[in-house]
Design a protein around this motif. Structure first.
Motif, PDB file in Angstrom:
ATOM      1  N   THR A 136       1.017  -1.164  -0.054  1.00 55.48           N
ATOM      2  CA  THR A 136      -0.146  -0.113   0.022  1.00 55.48           C
ATOM      3  C   THR A 136       0.954   1.122  -0.071  1.00 55.48           C
ATOM      4  O   THR A 136       0.658   2.250  -0.538  1.00 55.48           O
ATOM      5  CB  THR A 136      -0.797   0.157   1.371  1.00 55.48           C
ATOM      6  OG1 THR A 136      -1.628  -1.000   1.084  1.00 55.48           O
ATOM      7  CG2 THR A 136      -1.742   1.159   1.260  1.00 55.48           C
ATOM      8  N   ALA A 137       1.613   1.256   1.117  1.00 55.69           N
ATOM      9  CA  ALA A 137       2.711   2.236   0.882  1.00 55.69           C
ATOM     10  C   ALA A 137       3.404   2.628  -0.292  1.00 55.69           C
ATOM     11  O   ALA A 137       3.675   3.687  -0.834  1.00 55.69           O
ATOM     12  CB  ALA A 137       3.766   2.473   2.322  1.00 55.69           C
ATOM     13  N   ALA A 138       4.053   1.496  -0.839  1.00 52.70           N
ATOM     14  CA  ALA A 138       5.029   1.706  -2.098  1.00 52.70           C
ATOM     15  C   ALA A 138       4.177   1.922  -3.184  1.00 52.70           C
ATOM     16  O   ALA A 138       4.400   2.693  -4.127  1.00 52.70           O
ATOM     17  CB  ALA A 138       5.400   0.134  -2.466  1.00 52.70           C
ATOM     18  N   VAL A 139       2.782   1.456  -3.361  1.00 52.07           N
ATOM     19  CA  VAL A 139       1.825   2.151  -4.447  1.00 52.07           C
ATOM     20  C   VAL A 139       1.661   3.668  -4.427  1.00 52.07           C
ATOM     21  O   VAL A 139       1.771   4.595  -5.299  1.00 52.07           O
ATOM     22  CB  VAL A 139       0.456   1.401  -4.526  1.00 52.07           C
ATOM     23  CG1 VAL A 139      -0.584   2.066  -5.327  1.00 52.07           C
ATOM     24  CG2 VAL A 139       0.800   0.099  -4.994  1.00 52.07           C
ATOM     25  N   SER A 140       1.567   3.941  -3.142  1.00 50.27           N
ATOM     26  CA  SER A 140       1.335   5.423  -2.923  1.00 50.27           C
ATOM     27  C   SER A 140       2.567   6.355  -3.418  1.00 50.27           C
ATOM     28  O   SER A 140       2.615   7.228  -4.057  1.00 50.27           O
ATOM     29  CB  SER A 140       0.988   6.009  -1.458  1.00 50.27           C
ATOM     30  OG  SER A 140      -0.433   5.737  -1.280  1.00 50.27           O
ATOM     31  N   ALA A 141       3.809   5.639  -3.041  1.00 51.32           N
ATOM     32  CA  ALA A 141       4.943   6.163  -3.304  1.00 51.32           C
ATOM     33  C   ALA A 141       5.123   6.431  -4.685  1.00 51.32           C
ATOM     34  O   ALA A 141       5.747   7.231  -5.352  1.00 51.32           O
ATOM     35  CB  ALA A 141       6.089   5.424  -2.665  1.00 51.32           C
ATOM     36  N   LEU A 142       4.767   5.291  -5.599  1.00 51.16           N
ATOM     37  CA  LEU A 142       5.038   5.317  -6.848  1.00 51.16           C
ATOM     38  C   LEU A 142       4.036   6.213  -7.603  1.00 51.16           C
ATOM     39  O   LEU A 142       4.871   6.975  -8.321  1.00 51.16           O
ATOM     40  CB  LEU A 142       4.563   3.869  -7.223  1.00 51.16           C
ATOM     41  CG  LEU A 142       4.368   3.503  -8.918  1.00 51.16           C
ATOM     42  CD1 LEU A 142       5.823   3.999  -9.736  1.00 51.16           C
ATOM     43  CD2 LEU A 142       3.775   2.089  -9.239  1.00 51.16           C
ATOM     44  N   ALA A 192       7.898   5.376   2.855  1.00 54.02           N
ATOM     45  CA  ALA A 192       7.732   5.203   1.430  1.00 54.02           C
ATOM     46  C   ALA A 192       7.923   6.353   0.664  1.00 54.02           C
ATOM     47  O   ALA A 192       8.611   6.635  -0.288  1.00 54.02           O
ATOM     48  CB  ALA A 192       6.594   4.296   1.263  1.00 54.02           C
ATOM     49  N   HIS A 193       7.008   7.587   1.093  1.00 54.74           N
ATOM     50  CA  HIS A 193       6.974   8.725   0.578  1.00 54.74           C
ATOM     51  C   HIS A 193       8.408   9.331   0.592  1.00 54.74           C
ATOM     52  O   HIS A 193       8.901   9.963  -0.389  1.00 54.74           O
ATOM     53  CB  HIS A 193       6.174   9.704   1.226  1.00 54.74           C
ATOM     54  CG  HIS A 193       4.611   9.322   0.558  1.00 54.74           C
ATOM     55  ND1 HIS A 193       4.324  10.016  -0.426  1.00 54.74           N
ATOM     56  CD2 HIS A 193       3.675   8.816   1.079  1.00 54.74           C
ATOM     57  CE1 HIS A 193       2.933   9.671  -0.922  1.00 54.74           C
ATOM     58  NE2 HIS A 193       2.697   9.101   0.392  1.00 54.74           N
ATOM     59  N   PRO A 201      12.510  14.165  -1.648  1.00 56.96           N
ATOM     60  CA  PRO A 201      13.742  14.554  -0.738  1.00 56.96           C
ATOM     61  C   PRO A 201      12.889  15.354   0.405  1.00 56.96           C
ATOM     62  O   PRO A 201      13.361  16.379   0.734  1.00 56.96           O
ATOM     63  CB  PRO A 201      14.345  15.690  -1.737  1.00 56.96           C
ATOM     64  CG  PRO A 201      13.374  16.112  -2.604  1.00 56.96           C
ATOM     65  CD  PRO A 201      12.554  15.130  -2.931  1.00 56.96           C
ATOM     66  N   LEU A 202      12.261  14.537   1.198  1.00 52.52           N
ATOM     67  CA  LEU A 202      11.621  15.130   2.376  1.00 52.52           C
ATOM     68  C   LEU A 202      12.637  15.521   3.465  1.00 52.52           C
ATOM     69  O   LEU A 202      13.366  14.768   3.741  1.00 52.52           O
ATOM     70  CB  LEU A 202      10.496  14.099   2.691  1.00 52.52           C
ATOM     71  CG  LEU A 202       9.668  13.429   1.974  1.00 52.52           C
ATOM     72  CD1 LEU A 202       8.527  12.454   2.787  1.00 52.52           C
ATOM     73  CD2 LEU A 202       8.925  14.700   1.445  1.00 52.52           C
ATOM     74  N   LYS A 203      12.425  16.557   3.923  1.00 46.46           N
ATOM     75  CA  LYS A 203      12.844  17.022   5.006  1.00 46.46           C
ATOM     76  C   LYS A 203      12.259  17.187   6.251  1.00 46.46           C
ATOM     77  O   LYS A 203      12.900  17.263   7.365  1.00 46.46           O
ATOM     78  CB  LYS A 203      13.658  18.704   4.732  1.00 46.46           C
ATOM     79  CG  LYS A 203      14.618  18.491   3.603  1.00 46.46           C
ATOM     80  CD  LYS A 203      14.990  20.147   3.429  1.00 46.46           C
ATOM     81  CE  LYS A 203      16.115  20.011   2.149  1.00 46.46           C
ATOM     82  NZ  LYS A 203      16.535  21.577   2.061  1.00 46.46           N
ATOM     83  N   LYS A 204      10.830  17.065   6.342  1.00 47.84           N
ATOM     84  CA  LYS A 204      10.155  17.245   7.232  1.00 47.84           C
ATOM     85  C   LYS A 204       8.797  16.352   7.223  1.00 47.84           C
ATOM     86  O   LYS A 204       8.278  16.571   6.078  1.00 47.84           O
ATOM     87  CB  LYS A 204       9.615  18.638   7.572  1.00 47.84           C
ATOM     88  CG  LYS A 204       8.832  18.729   8.970  1.00 47.84           C
ATOM     89  CD  LYS A 204       9.358  20.211   9.859  1.00 47.84           C
ATOM     90  CE  LYS A 204       8.932  20.244  11.203  1.00 47.84           C
ATOM     91  NZ  LYS A 204       9.407  21.457  11.901  1.00 47.84           N
ATOM     92  N   ILE A 205       8.335  15.588   8.286  1.00 44.22           N
ATOM     93  CA  ILE A 205       7.540  14.827   8.224  1.00 44.22           C
ATOM     94  C   ILE A 205       6.378  15.168   9.438  1.00 44.22           C
ATOM     95  O   ILE A 205       6.941  15.123  10.602  1.00 44.22           O
ATOM     96  CB  ILE A 205       7.581  13.360   8.012  1.00 44.22           C
ATOM     97  CG1 ILE A 205       8.324  13.045   6.905  1.00 44.22           C
ATOM     98  CG2 ILE A 205       6.351  12.581   8.313  1.00 44.22           C
ATOM     99  CD1 ILE A 205       8.609  11.543   6.818  1.00 44.22           C
ATOM    100  N   TYR A 206       5.059  15.559   9.384  1.00 38.41           N
ATOM    101  CA  TYR A 206       4.178  15.769  10.427  1.00 38.41           C
ATOM    102  C   TYR A 206       3.261  14.458  10.461  1.00 38.41           C
ATOM    103  O   TYR A 206       2.737  14.091   9.513  1.00 38.41           O
ATOM    104  CB  TYR A 206       3.487  16.841  10.124  1.00 38.41           C
ATOM    105  CG  TYR A 206       4.238  18.353   9.831  1.00 38.41           C
ATOM    106  CD1 TYR A 206       4.449  19.128  10.919  1.00 38.41           C
ATOM    107  CD2 TYR A 206       4.453  18.669   8.544  1.00 38.41           C
ATOM    108  CE1 TYR A 206       5.128  20.493  10.751  1.00 38.41           C
ATOM    109  CE2 TYR A 206       5.244  19.803   8.529  1.00 38.41           C
ATOM    110  CZ  TYR A 206       5.490  20.678   9.629  1.00 38.41           C
ATOM    111  OH  TYR A 206       6.299  21.688   9.302  1.00 38.41           O
TER     112      TYR A 206
END
Length: 314
Positions: free
Chosen positions: A109-115, A143-144, A149-154
């Motif tokens: 599920t996570a990989a599909v969202s990331a794709l 996954a995201h 290039p994420l620097k912050k995740i809430y």
């Protein structure tokens, strides 16, 4: 027939390899009949209990995933989703593996969202707001982070303790990213690049008016016609891709409700994930457009993920 445990799934997969394998699978010929969702009567009127069957095949394997979804289980100390994936050799029809589908579902599920995000969100996306603190939440964040290039995740959830726990699980894997609890997402949503929702919410989680230009929205939590994680205005203002028209138009309130309201037409769905992966649909033509990916889950994602594990172990 090989039995592949949850521990083997966890130790074998990584998101970079899995996203690549899924893109390849969705870009090639495959078979995938409509998945079958069966509501299970229950005394628990607050939640929708479900049993599902998802068949698919590629040029190498045939597979079927069966799963149950019991949203009230966490309060009993049990997992929400329990699943198994059975693989058969395409040429001979002989069963070759039974793969733990509960752990696989989180990864797939996570990989599909990331794709989808890798093809729909802005390439310079640096921030993610994740609604949800269930078992799938850390996978979604990681996954995201594997494709942008994420620097912050809430992280937002109903309980601070679960927000903190989810944040810590993500930090352990990605100490380079600032991961923080977010009790009031309405205060920061306008400033984030990607909004991902993996909840059991039945009503919209945020107001469309709070979204900034260029935001990518990822919706995976709901698969019921009368529930939704976003409102009709959000769908109307977005360029929409779905994992499967057949399944989404049978199950997803995010699309079915605005269709019934007349807020959108069927043509508002620009395409499916397979069309996105093969380059036959353009999800974004400029950096200010809002994009939206709605996923209810596809058998091909499960079968391709299970087959990747089988091949890596053999």
């Amino acid at each position: 027939m090989q039995i592949i445990s949850a521990e083997q799934v966890e130790s074998t997969l990584d998101f970079t390899t899995l996203v690549s394998a899924l893109k390849s699978a969705f870009s090639r010929d495959f078979g995938m009949p409509q998945r079958q969702m069966y509501p299970i009567p229950s005394d628990d009127t607050e939640h929708h209990n479900t049993f599902a069957l998802l068949p698919a095949w590629t040029d190498e394997v045939i597979g079927v995933k069966s799963f149950t979804n019991y949203p009230g289980n966490p309060s009993k100390g049990l997992v929400t989703t329990s699943a198994q994936v059975l693989l058969f050799d395409r040429e001979s029809g002989v069963p070759i593996a039974l793969v733990d589908g509960t752990s696989l579902t989180n990864w797939r599920t996570a990989a599909v969202s990331a794709l989808a995000s890798s093809l729909m969100s802005r390439e310079d996306s640096e921030s993610l707001l994740l609604y949800g603190t269930g078992a799938m939440a850390p996978y979604m964040a990681l996954a995201h982070a594997a494709v942008r290039p994420l620097k912050k995740i809430y992280i937002h959830g109903r309980q601070l303790s679960k927000m903190e726990e989810t944040c810590e699980r993500v930090r352990q894997k990605r100490p380079d990213i600032d991961v923080v609890p977010c009790p009031t997402p309405e205060d920061i949503i306008t400033g984030v690049d990607i909004v991902s929702c993996a909840t059991s919410a039945s009503i919209p989680l945020f107001k469309s008016s709070l979204l900034a230009a260029g935001t990518h929205i990822d919706l995976v939590g709901n698969h019921h016609p009368n529930s939704r994680e976003c409102d009709s205005a959000t769908v109307h203002m977005s360029r929409v891709i779905v994992d499967s028209r057949l399944n989404v138009l049978n199950e997803a309130g995010e699309i079915l409700i605005p269709l019934n309201e007349g807020a959108i037409e069927h043509s508002h769905i620009l395409g499916e994930l397979s069309e996105l992966c093969s380059g036959n649909v353009t999800p974004r033509t400029n950096s200010s457009q809002i994009t939206l990916f709605k996923s209810v889950g596809t058998a091909l994602g499960d079968v391709a993920s299970a087959h990747l594990i089988y091949k890596k172990l053999n």
